[in-house]
Design an enzyme around this catalytic site. Structure first.
Site, short mmCIF file in Angstrom:
data_model
loop_
_atom_site.label_atom_id
_atom_site.label_comp_id
_atom_site.label_asym_id
_atom_site.label_seq_id
_atom_site.Cartn_x
_atom_site.Cartn_y
_atom_site.Cartn_z
N MET A 244 1.23 -6.86 3.13
CA MET A 244 0.13 -6.02 3.63
C MET A 244 -1.18 -6.44 2.98
SD MET A 244 1.24 -2.35 4.63
CE MET A 244 2.53 -2.19 5.83
N GLY B 243 -1.84 -4.32 -7.10
CA GLY B 243 -0.69 -4.85 -6.36
C GLY B 243 -0.37 -6.27 -6.80
N LEU C 289 -7.90 0.62 3.90
CA LEU C 289 -6.64 0.95 3.21
C LEU C 289 -5.43 0.82 4.14
CD1 LEU C 289 -7.72 4.06 1.09
CD2 LEU C 289 -7.88 1.63 0.52
N HIS D 231 -1.90 0.07 -0.33
CA HIS D 231 -2.82 0.85 -1.17
C HIS D 231 -2.25 2.26 -1.40
CE1 HIS D 231 -5.99 -1.88 0.71
NE2 HIS D 231 -6.13 -2.10 -0.58
#
Ligand code: PAF
Length: 280
Positions: free
Chosen positions: A185, A148, A32, A36
């Protein structure tokens, strides 16, 4: 933190809270990061509790080495989730248990959206994603599930999956969270060397440059510009750059008034495959 490997125990724990509480679900493959955590924070702000699944799904990998090297950091993940305010449950099943013994993909008729970009380059990937997301949604029974936009095509696939399977859940797409240097990310960023991490900024920089020039240049000119930027990069190898219609995900050859477009990139830093996209 409540960590469950068994869906029955998870459901009992959720029920024990109160049957009427709404669940916001964040499916993940672990390792993570802040991206997240922002999904979980949104889930907590819109629901009474959040369930985070942590499961590296074998059926969505078309490359055995990528599956083997995918980072697995359950203890760290749980510690990160413990920093959030709110009621968070972790569901970290074993493959055999989640898949009822047969760890194989089902086949889904997503239509044309599955044939573009990731569908072309990662054979069977979206069947694997659909299989696991369907299993997870049926186990967790959330009111809303959060994905996401870095995996923009996956988000559209999951919306289609929910329609095909008639699952009573609302799918919410959340903005991409970026590193300070602009890199989107991703759990895979953990596998980058320092040099690769810096060089990979060519991905977001190129998308930004294409966005800035979108009105001025034609699509073939924008494609050429993007290709040039990646040709100039020594450490990052472009797999594809595409400008696609945001609704159909079809590759655009020219701009048509009234349509919205997105730029999509998949590129390699050594063995590590990175993707990103930006609305233009
Ligand atoms: O985006 C991911 O991390 C995975 O594809 C998902 C949705 C958790 C399914 O394994």
């Amino acid at each position: 933190m409540n960590v469950f490997t068994n869906a029955e125990n998870l459901r009992q724990a959720l029920k024990a809270q109160n049957d009427k509480k709404t669940i916001g679900f964040v499916p993940t493959m672990g390792a993570l990061h802040r991206g997240h955590l922002s999904l979980v924070s949104t889930a907590l702000s819109e629901n009474d509790c959040a369930v985070v699944s942590i499961f590296v799904n074998p059926t969505q990998f078309d490359n055995a080495s990528d599956l083997k090297k995918y980072p697995r950091t359950l203890d760290k993940d749980v510690a990160l989730l413990e920093t959030l305010q709110g009621s968070v449950f972790v569901y970290a099943p074993e493959a055999d248990h989640l898949y009822n013994g047969a760890v194989v993909s089902r086949h889904f008729k997503y239509g044309a959206i599955a044939k573009e970009m990731e569908g072309k380059h990662r054979h069977g990937h979206f069947d694997g994603v659909g299989t696991v997301v369907s299993l997870l949604l049926k186990r967790v029974e959330p009111a809303k599930a959060y994905f996401g936009q870095k995996d923009f095509q996956q988000l559209q696939i999951v919306k289609k999956l929910v329609e095909l399977e008639k699952l009573p859940v609302k799918i919410i797409g959340c903005p991409i969270v970026r590193e300070e240097n602009g890199l989107a990310m991703s759990s895979r960023n953990k596998r980058l060397s320092k040099e690769q991490f810096e060089a990979a900024t060519v991905i977001s920089k190129t998308l930004k440059e294409v966005k800035e020039n979108f009105e001025k240049l034609s699509i073939p000119q924008l494609n050429a510009l993007a290709k040039k930027r990646f040709d100039e990069s020594k450490l990052i190898e472009l797999e594809y750059f595409e400008i696609a219609n945001e609704a159909t995900l079809k590759t655009a050859q020219r701009k048509i008034k009234g349509n919205t477009y997105r730029g999509f990139v998949a590129a390699f830093a050594g063995e590590v495959r990175l993707i990103d996209n930006m609305q233009l």
